[in-house]
Design a protein around this motif. Structure first.
Motif, mmCIF file in Angstrom:
data_model
loop_
_atom_site.group_PDB
_atom_site.id
_atom_site.type_symbol
_atom_site.label_atom_id
_atom_site.label_comp_id
_atom_site.label_asym_id
_atom_site.label_seq_id
_atom_site.Cartn_x
_atom_site.Cartn_y
_atom_site.Cartn_z
ATOM 1 N N PHE A 97 0.843 -1.203 0.000
ATOM 2 C CA PHE A 97 0.000 0.000 0.000
ATOM 3 C C PHE A 97 0.880 1.256 0.000
ATOM 4 N N ARG A 98 1.912 1.231 0.840
ATOM 5 C CA ARG A 98 2.798 2.406 0.926
ATOM 6 C C ARG A 98 3.911 2.374 -0.123
ATOM 7 N N GLN A 127 2.780 4.128 -4.879
ATOM 8 C CA GLN A 127 3.158 5.271 -5.711
ATOM 9 C C GLN A 127 4.473 4.994 -6.444
ATOM 10 N N GLY A 146 -3.575 7.176 -7.877
ATOM 11 C CA GLY A 146 -4.134 7.398 -6.546
ATOM 12 C C GLY A 146 -4.196 8.878 -6.240
ATOM 13 N N THR A 147 -4.410 9.210 -4.966
ATOM 14 C CA THR A 147 -4.524 10.617 -4.574
ATOM 15 C C THR A 147 -3.557 10.912 -3.433
ATOM 16 N N GLY A 148 -3.267 12.187 -3.253
ATOM 17 C CA GLY A 148 -2.416 12.606 -2.135
ATOM 18 C C GLY A 148 -0.959 12.678 -2.557
ATOM 19 N N ASN A 197 1.336 11.000 2.057
ATOM 20 C CA ASN A 197 0.070 10.317 2.401
ATOM 21 C C ASN A 197 -0.668 9.875 1.137
ATOM 22 N N LYS A 221 -2.566 7.677 -1.425
ATOM 23 C CA LYS A 221 -3.570 6.621 -1.272
ATOM 24 C C LYS A 221 -3.873 6.055 -2.656
ATOM 25 N N TRP A 262 -7.313 1.745 -4.845
ATOM 26 C CA TRP A 262 -7.460 0.307 -4.684
ATOM 27 C C TRP A 262 -8.799 -0.032 -4.052
ATOM 28 N N GLY A 302 -6.879 -1.613 0.846
ATOM 29 C CA GLY A 302 -6.575 -0.201 1.059
ATOM 30 C C GLY A 302 -6.309 0.169 2.495
ATOM 31 N N ASN A 303 -6.418 -0.767 3.398
ATOM 32 C CA ASN A 303 -6.208 -0.389 4.792
ATOM 33 C C ASN A 303 -4.994 -1.054 5.402
#
Ligand code: N7H
Length: 488
Positions: free
Chosen positions: A116-117, A120, A126-128, A132, A134, A137, A142-143
């Motif tokens: 997840f991290r 990018q 994604g966004t942010g 941060n 995100k 997904w 996503g969590n």
């Protein structure tokens, strides 16, 4: 050499499967409950030696009955169970010592961070901002709350469900399901082909000392590139010996849209009908024709005999982008540098240029994915739009995620300058653009060079036909690590 009786079988052999269920779970409550339940799970995990036997039984069944257990006559019931943990899961259980070997800093270790991290970094949309980010997904992924995955491959839904029920009974309330995903090979003649229609699973690394009769093609690689802890260093944490890192990606494929793109952009050529031009474009995006025949060996038209020919004359993986040394390096007339197979395993493009086989070998990965979702419906074909989700449950193994999956996706597929051996018509280095199939850079356009054999400098923009909607990095421990270190 790694011990085939200790390594999980999917890593170096591959669980035979018509269908496979992935059970992504969270360890619930007191982790020692889960670690105790694991005692009864470990005997269910198939080793490489066992999976090798299963494959032999399957071959024998095929020889006798003409099918792999799903035709008329006797069935061949068979399942294979495997288990792997995310960093979050290992931390929860208090297991230390598992980290990406080549990473010097846990903060940038993709395994420790979780996918997840890392999303990018590998080009997912994604966004942010960087701190941060995100990825776009599905919520299940996503969590960052997946601790592990148990997966069962087998001959049928019935066999797999039975095994999965047994596993869930053993685990009881020690785990909570995050998501279960079912993969299925495609029907009949499309079996073995991914959803765009191309035969897959042809080229995978063979291993020195383990594969006794490797087929002609790229040379076997040292086990240390796929298996962790293959060193005589006494400080090696026992938990990593005979393990492997598993990169999972939940990749949706826009099949009607892909087909429409090929149809609207046929390569024009003297002797090519529009239909042939579209087929050629697809082949030059992948690096193989739909039959599996490599375009390096048959650049102008598909050759199904060659595509199927892994066994008879061992030809379908025996090529090096050197056109059998008839042309000079940098040539794209047979295969563009942007083709998926050439980007993800550049073969002699790499080794012949002084960059050493061992470095190329460190970027090889063992792919074990399976398709998911239904065939394209008439309605979807008519509207040229995807309605039902389908794609690839991508799985690959490597001993180091930075050198393996992450490198192949980030530094090769997503890197427009790799591999710039060709010259443009002014004599300058020609950047090939992104990998035509999996290259991605957030939402931005995917510029690809060299798809037209008559115009090696020509650039086209290819929409995204693969949409990542989840994933995680896992570690697949050996049987002894599971039994003696992780289980309680
Ligand atoms: Fe790929 N495709 O249908 O276009 N892949 N791949 N892949 N892939 C390969 O040679 C495909 C993905 C590799 O050794 C074939 O076995 C699709 C990711 C590597 O010559 C086909 C998706 C990554 C190879 C496809 C997808 C890779 C390879 C030819 C996603 C790594 C071997 C069959 C939905 C980051 C190259 C074969 C070699 C082959 C397709 C994903 C890597 C047909 C549709 C994410 C290393």
């Amino acid at each position: 050499t790694p011990d085939p009786h200790n390594i999980q079988g999917d890593i170096i052999v591959g669980i035979p499967k018509k269908t496979q269920t992935y059970f992504f779970f969270q360890i619930d409550g007191d982790p020692s409950l889960f670690r105790k339940a694991l005692v009864d799970i470990v005997p269910l995990i198939k080793t490489a030696a066992q999976v090798q036997k299963d494959r032999e039984a399957l071959r024998e069944h095929k020889r006798r009955h003409g099918h792999g257990g799903d035709g008329p006559g006797p069935l061949l019931k068979m399942t294979g169970t495997q288990i792997a943990f995310s960093n979050a899961g290992l931390v929860k259980m208090g297991i230390s010592g598992v980290a990406t070997p080549s990473s010097s800093d846990p903060k940038s270790d993709p395994f420790v961070k979780g996918q997840f991290r890392d999303a990018q970094n590998i080009g997912d949309a994604g966004t942010g901002d960087a701190d941060n980010f995100k990825p776009a997904w599905d919520p299940a992924f996503g969590n960052a709350n997946i601790d592990g995955v148990i997966f069962v491959g087998g001959d049928s839904h019935h066999s797999v469900n039975e095994k999965m029920e047994e596993i869930k009974r053993i685990l009881g309330p020690s785990v909570k399901e995050v998501i279960s995903i079912i993969g299925d090979t495609r029907p009949k003649n499309e079996s073995g082909h991914e959803h765009f229609g191309f035969l897959d699973g042809i080229s995978n690394p063979t291993i020195e000392g383990l594969d006794k009769n490797p087929l002609p093609g790229p040379k076997p690689i040292a086990a240390k590139h796929l298996i962790t802890g293959q060193t005589s260093d006494a400080n090696t944490p026992p938990v990593i010996i005979d393990g492997s890192f598993l990169a999972f990606r939940y990749l949706f494929q826009l099949v009607p849209e892909f087909n429409e793109f090929l149809k609207s952009n046929p390569i024009k050529g003297k002797n090519l009908s529009d239909e042939e031009g579209s087929e050629l474009l697809g082949a030059r995006m992948v690096g193989r024709w739909k039959s599996g025949a490599p375009i390096d060996l048959t650049p102008n038209k598909d050759d199904p005999n060659l595509g199927n020919d892994s066994q008879r004359n061992h030809r379908n993986n025996n090529f090096f982008y050197t056109n059998e040394l008839t042309v000079t390096m940098g040539d794209q007339t047979h295969c563009p540098f942007s083709a998926h197979t050439r980007k993800t395993n550049p073969r002699a493009d790499f080794t012949e240029h002084g960059r050493g086989g061992d470095i190329l070998d460190s970027h090889r990965i063992a792919r074990r994915g399976i398709q998911f979702g239904p065939e394209v419906t008439q309605e979807e074909a008519n509207n040229k739009r995807t309605i039902h989700g389908r794609g690839l449950l991508f799985v690959c193994y490597q001993s180091d995620i930075l050198n393996g999956f992450q490198f192949v996706q980030k530094s090769w597929a997503n890197n427009p300058d790799f591999l710039d051996l060709a010259l443009d018509n002014k004599g300058n280095k020609l950047s090939p653009g992104l990998d035509s199939i999996i290259g991605q850079n957030a939402e931005s356009g995917r510029d690809v060079v060299g798809t037209d054999p008559a115009d090696p400098d020509g650039k086209i923009t290819i929409p995204r036909f693969i949409v990542p909607r989840g994933g995680e990095y896992f570690f697949s421990p050996s049987i002894t690590a599971l039994r003696d270190i992780i289980a309680l």
